[in-house]
Design a protein around this motif. Sequence first.
Motif, PDB file in Angstrom:
ATOM      1  N   ALA A 149       0.827  -1.316   0.190  1.00  0.00           N
ATOM      2  CA  ALA A 149      -0.002   0.012   0.181  1.00  0.00           C
ATOM      3  C   ALA A 149       0.872   1.289  -0.130  1.00  0.00           C
ATOM      4  N   HIS A 166      -0.228   3.879  -2.329  1.00  0.00           N
ATOM      5  CA  HIS A 166      -1.424   4.463  -2.166  1.00  0.00           C
ATOM      6  C   HIS A 166      -1.296   5.560  -0.903  1.00  0.00           C
ATOM      7  N   TRP A 212       0.494   8.618  -2.335  1.00  0.00           N
ATOM      8  CA  TRP A 212      -0.639   9.584  -3.041  1.00  0.00           C
ATOM      9  C   TRP A 212      -1.530  10.053  -2.187  1.00  0.00           C
ATOM     10  N   TYR A 219     -12.672   4.975  -6.166  1.00  0.00           N
ATOM     11  CA  TYR A 219     -11.299   4.322  -6.328  1.00  0.00           C
ATOM     12  C   TYR A 219     -10.976   4.640  -7.601  1.00  0.00           C
ATOM     13  N   VAL A 223      -6.932   5.994  -7.732  1.00  0.00           N
ATOM     14  CA  VAL A 223      -6.289   5.513  -6.734  1.00  0.00           C
ATOM     15  C   VAL A 223      -5.267   4.580  -7.176  1.00  0.00           C
ATOM     16  N   ASP A 246      -3.081   1.203  -6.736  1.00  0.00           N
ATOM     17  CA  ASP A 246      -2.996   0.079  -6.158  1.00  0.00           C
ATOM     18  C   ASP A 246      -4.678  -0.254  -5.735  1.00  0.00           C
ATOM     19  N   ARG A 247      -5.577   0.440  -6.523  1.00  0.00           N
ATOM     20  CA  ARG A 247      -6.912   0.331  -6.070  1.00  0.00           C
ATOM     21  C   ARG A 247      -7.341  -1.042  -6.106  1.00  0.00           C
ATOM     22  N   ILE A 303      -6.473  -2.851  -3.073  1.00  0.00           N
ATOM     23  CA  ILE A 303      -7.181  -2.380  -1.960  1.00  0.00           C
ATOM     24  C   ILE A 303      -8.571  -2.879  -1.868  1.00  0.00           C
TER      25      ILE A 303
END
Length: 163
Positions: A9, A12, A15, A143, A148, A150-151, A154
């Motif tokens: 993550a 993310h 971000w 998402y 986003v 690595d959506r 996630i």
Amino acid sequence: GCMQGHEQAYRHHQWIAQRLDENYVPFLRSLPRKMTVELEGSRALMTHYHTNYTGGFQPIDPNPDGEKLDRLYADSPYDLVCFGHHHPVHWFQTNRRTYVNPGALGCNERSVARYGLIQITGGVPVVHLREVEYDRKAFLQSYIDLDVPDREFIVKVFHGVNP
């Protein structure tokens, strides 16, 4: 750097940090990582997650139990340890203390926001786990709309949805 156990993550998290309004940074930095509260003769620790001797977070234990937590908190004065970070619900009652993690708020495989209420009765913590349904369609769509990083990971791991 990347916190141990959060490698997947990391992009993310970067971000999110890049989009955080700098006006909120001082407030967020001022928040305590843990708090001790005393109510009706019961002493409680509220922490994001268990810490090590240096004050850093422990790696997530995928299979916590009351015995392990009793060893971790062996020398602590707490009757109740409230924690989070690990998204599943945890509730362990031992002879020494109560441990409770109500689970992630809205971050699970169902469309529910989970939380816990603690009632102190005669100095003894009594746990009430609750959940409230909500419509998460717009949240999950965000998402994609916000691109986003690595959506897929996630939403699959944290929301139980296959993209």
